[in-house]
Enzyme design. Sequence first.
Site, mmCIF file in Angstrom:
data_model
loop_
_atom_site.group_PDB
_atom_site.id
_atom_site.type_symbol
_atom_site.label_atom_id
_atom_site.label_comp_id
_atom_site.label_asym_id
_atom_site.label_seq_id
_atom_site.Cartn_x
_atom_site.Cartn_y
_atom_site.Cartn_z
ATOM 1 C CG ASP A 43 -1.733 1.268 1.343
ATOM 2 O OD1 ASP A 43 -2.837 1.278 0.766
ATOM 3 O OD2 ASP A 43 -1.279 2.242 1.980
ATOM 4 C CE1 TYR A 48 0.531 7.771 2.670
ATOM 5 C CE2 TYR A 48 1.040 5.526 1.992
ATOM 6 C CZ TYR A 48 0.216 6.417 2.637
ATOM 7 O OH TYR A 48 -0.919 5.959 3.253
ATOM 8 C CE LYS A 77 -3.963 4.804 0.811
ATOM 9 N NZ LYS A 77 -2.517 4.466 0.848
ATOM 10 C CG HIS A 110 -4.647 9.714 0.675
ATOM 11 N ND1 HIS A 110 -3.293 9.741 0.438
ATOM 12 C CD2 HIS A 110 -4.776 9.225 1.926
ATOM 13 C CE1 HIS A 110 -2.644 9.279 1.491
ATOM 14 N NE2 HIS A 110 -3.521 8.978 2.407
#
Length: 282
Positions: A43, A48, A77, A110
Site C-alpha cells: 500500500d 507518501y 491513492k 485518499h
Amino acid sequence: MKKTYTLNNGVTIPAIGYGSYLSTENGKQVITDALDAGYRYIDTARFYNNEVVIGQALEEYSKEHGVNREALFLVSKVWPLHLGRAKTLESFEASLNDLKTDYLDMYLIHWPKAHQNDPKQTELMIESWLTMEELYKKGKIKAIGLSNFLPHHIRPLLEQATVKPMLDQLELHVGYMQEFAVDYLRKENIVVQAWSPLGRKRILEDERIVELAKKYDKSPAQILLNYLLARDICVIPKASNIERMKQNLDVFGFELSEDEISYLSCIPQTGWSGEHPDLMNV
C-alpha cells in the site's frame, strides 16, 4: 478468520498488506524485507513520496526472485489536492510511471476533501471518482475505492457513481473503532480496511493489551491485528524490522474469546491519530 477478502467485483486481496507510509525513509531495503517476509500487498500513495523507491525495489526483486507483477497487489491513492478529472489522470499516470507498472491493482481517493469550506470539493471528489471508473472499465485499475470516507461522504458519491466503491480504508484500532462507519460499509458491501491498526505506542504498551499478549504468548501487535481480523476487518500494518513484519503476518494461529473481543471493542477512545476527514484542510 479470513486470510483473503473478496471485493464486490470479485477481486481477491490478502487480509494483511504492508503499509509503506514513512517506511522508506532509509531506502528500498524495507520493501525488499517486506517481500522476503511474505507480503504481496503493498500500500502506498502519491502523498507518501515513495513510489519511485517502491518501483525500484519491486523491479529488482522481480528480477532476482522471479516474482512476476501478477503475484503482487499494488495500491496507490490520489491526494485531495489532485481531485478533478485532469489532475487525477495526471496523478494516476505519475504513480504508474514511478511504480514501473502499466496498471494498478487498486486505486483510492485518499481523503474526501482538501478544504472543508469549499463547496466545489464534493463536486471535484465525484469528478475524480467518475474518472477512476473510466480507468477501471479500461482495465487500468482492477479495483477502485476510498480512504478516510465516512458515510456522509460516501452517500453523495453513490448517487452519481456507476461503479460502487470496493474498499474503504479507515483509521481503526482498539480504542478507535468508528463503529457507525464500519456498520455502514458492511451494509453497502464495501470491504473495511484498517490503517494504523496497531494504534501507535499508546495502544501497544496498554496494560490491557500486554496482559492478553502474555495469555496467548503473542506480541501486543499480534493481539491487535488478530482482534481486527476477528472483526472481519483487513489490515495494512507497517513495520521497519523484518522480524516484526513476519510477526504481523503470523496472527492466524489463535482466537480471542467473544468476551475479549467485546472488551477490546468497548475500550474508551485512545490512540487516535488526530486526523479526521471533516477536519482536514491541506
